[in-house]
Design an enzyme around this catalytic site. Sequence first.
Site, mmCIF file in Angstrom:
data_model
loop_
_atom_site.group_PDB
_atom_site.id
_atom_site.type_symbol
_atom_site.label_atom_id
_atom_site.label_comp_id
_atom_site.label_asym_id
_atom_site.label_seq_id
_atom_site.Cartn_x
_atom_site.Cartn_y
_atom_site.Cartn_z
ATOM 1 N N LYS A 110 0.594 -1.361 0.040
ATOM 2 C CA LYS A 110 -0.002 -0.073 -0.016
ATOM 3 C C LYS A 110 0.753 1.135 -0.029
ATOM 4 O O LYS A 110 1.824 1.310 0.633
ATOM 5 C CB LYS A 110 -0.783 -0.032 1.174
ATOM 6 N N SER A 192 -9.435 1.331 3.071
ATOM 7 C CA SER A 192 -8.828 2.091 2.106
ATOM 8 C C SER A 192 -7.752 1.266 1.440
ATOM 9 O O SER A 192 -7.033 1.898 0.375
ATOM 10 C CB SER A 192 -8.043 3.308 2.666
ATOM 11 N N THR A 213 -6.844 0.723 10.345
ATOM 12 C CA THR A 213 -7.295 1.117 11.615
ATOM 13 C C THR A 213 -8.661 0.382 11.975
ATOM 14 O O THR A 213 -8.799 -0.477 12.990
ATOM 15 C CB THR A 213 -7.307 2.689 11.860
ATOM 16 N N GLY A 215 -11.371 -1.335 9.518
ATOM 17 C CA GLY A 215 -11.806 -1.915 8.486
ATOM 18 C C GLY A 215 -11.116 -1.727 6.840
ATOM 19 O O GLY A 215 -11.454 -2.099 5.793
ATOM 20 N N SER A 216 -10.057 -1.188 7.156
ATOM 21 C CA SER A 216 -9.348 -0.677 5.865
ATOM 22 C C SER A 216 -8.493 -1.960 5.090
ATOM 23 O O SER A 216 -8.226 -1.830 3.783
ATOM 24 C CB SER A 216 -8.154 0.284 5.960
#
Length: 568
Positions: A110, A192, A213, A215-216
Amino acid sequence: MFEQLKFHQALSFALLIAGLAWLLAREVDCDLPPIRDLSIDSLQEFLSNGSFTSEDIVQTYLARIAEVNPTIRSVIEINPNAIQEARDLDRERQRKGRRSELHGIPILVKDSINTDGMNNSVGSFCLLGSRAKDEASVITRLRAAGAIILGKSNMSQWGNSRSSAKTTSNGWSSVGGQTYGVYCHHQDPCGSSSGSAVSMALGLAAGTVGVETVGSITCPAMRSNLVSIKTTAGLVARDNVIVTKLRGSVGPITKTVKDAAIMLKFMAGQSPDDPLSSRIPFETIPDYAKSCKLNGLAHSRLGVPRNNAENPFAATMNLTVVMESFNRVLDIIKETGATIIDNANYSAYEQVNADDAPQQLLGPSEYKFDMENYFRSLEVNPKNILTMKDLIACTKSLPEKEYPSRDTAYWEFASNAADFESPEMVEAVERMRYLGGPGGIDGALDAAGADALIFPSVCSSDVPGLVGYPVICVPLGFMPEGTAEKRNPRGNLVEEAAGIPFGISFIGRPYSEQKLIELAYSFEKLTQIGLQRKPVVLPSADPCSLVRRRRVLFQMLSGISPWKLFEF
Ligand SMILES: *[C@@H]1O[C@H](CO)[C@@H](O)[C@H](O)[C@H]1NC(C)=O
Ligand SMILES: *[C@@H]1O[C@H](CO)[C@@H](O)[C@H](O)[C@H]1NC(C)=O
Ligand SMILES: *[C@@H]1O[C@H](CO)[C@@H](O)[C@H](O)[C@H]1NC(C)=O
Ligand SMILES: *[C@@H]1O[C@H](CO)[C@@H](O)[C@H](O)[C@H]1NC(C)=O
Ligand SMILES: CC(=O)N[C@H]1CO[C@H](CO)[C@@H](O)[C@@H]1O
């Protein structure tokens, strides 16, 4: 005249060679499976027996990225040294053998994880060209294990923190464009870590890394029919990663639980620059792949926190459909001998969704604190961003940032937040620890005497997100034919439609990843739900194209070929 003749001779010779190559290419078959289907273990087998090299698979992944990235945009940047690194690792493998299970394995990470030789922009032109003093220790550890960092994956810029829910879209960044999910056209990839998940679904790397943090990692993994491990905060050190330091974590997104377990073994570890990582309770990091045992569910006790369905986020999917699949697999799990403790509810859950919930108060303050610390730590900072206010000004000044169509609502809020170290915030942190711990996960596990909690992933990121507890996501099902198409609030992405995947989460106490992997692995093998569907778009490049070309060349050079010409 003489010139003419030479030209004709050359032409005939070229035609002869081309004809020969064509005939041979038909003769040379290639029995390699599609690269997207290969696990990290099987890639290693093919690399060890010389079926292909790491350079071949890097070339293959780059060709696949070139095919799909102009429309799907899951990759934001390519490592310009990837091919050279692959060559060096191929040579090392021949001379000395492999360093680890990740030797020569290409991985995408990422764009919020600092990686030498590449930008770390979180998708924003305000940080493009910036450089931290060091790369993230998780990247250094992956490289030391022999992994090749193939490039950076696109993401919801700034971890989806900049804009209000109405103007934002998951997977969009100004540098990388809009990432689309691939289980229906214009799919919302969730975020994200959108680019990591979508790249994995398309087979653009052998493994990917995300950051979460709340659900990302889990949400994009679920919506791309994948496995993910959102690790205990600090199990993978978060130095030089743009994430909240109180409860954020770094983890793998992969096709299978075993691949994720292999990656985690090499990602986990301390760093002096991440104080939380000093709490890792292991002398040496466990070999997580050893937890991939087939009878993991038998004799296990699994709690079901049914009241977690009251999560407002659950409205992004038809919960009736998701719960039907979930209840069906509960029966399958029971047949293995596992005990399901139903209604192992979170005792303080209504406070998590209340207007005065502590994370609502703490979030903006924590965000400002971590961001400004990160900005100050940068060695190169071309736009000289030091505060939230600088960031807002930069964003408003660049047309690529699409302001005001995409607003800066959350940042305005965060820039005025109270000091993270103020008594008010210290108290909020205490309340969060209670809601996630005794009033949440620890409380539910204790009351049920359970090894782990299980629930549909679409609901279950909020409570672990309060306290940085681990979550493993595994495919659970797909929206059925006939599902009405629903768009996101901005209107540019399909949030719900037939074929969109959803997942099941295995949730546990801090550092319980070994147990969670054991359970998730057995569940994955038992149900095999992930194999039921493929993306609606897939690139075509595969190692076979390279291997065929090489075998043809070899046969021609070794002189067998001329006879083949007359044999048919
Ligand atoms: C290399 O290993 C793979 C995976 O085990 C196997 O399918 C293939 O047949 C092997 N190829 C050779 C040339 O030994
Ligand atoms: C990083 O971004 C700069 C623009 O600021 C660009 O010139 C450079 O090529 C990027 N690096 C890579 C590895 O793509
Ligand atoms: C648990 O939550 C579910 C769903 O909200 C509710 O129906 C059930 O009564 C609760 N059970 C217990 C024991 O609290
Ligand atoms: C959810 O799915 C169920 C079962 O397919 C269907 O009956 C219901 O109308 C759906 N609800 C919504 C809000 O789409
Ligand atoms: C590696 C790569 O394909 N990068 C692209 C990411 O998306 C932006 C915007 O569409 C392109 O400009 C990059 O070339």
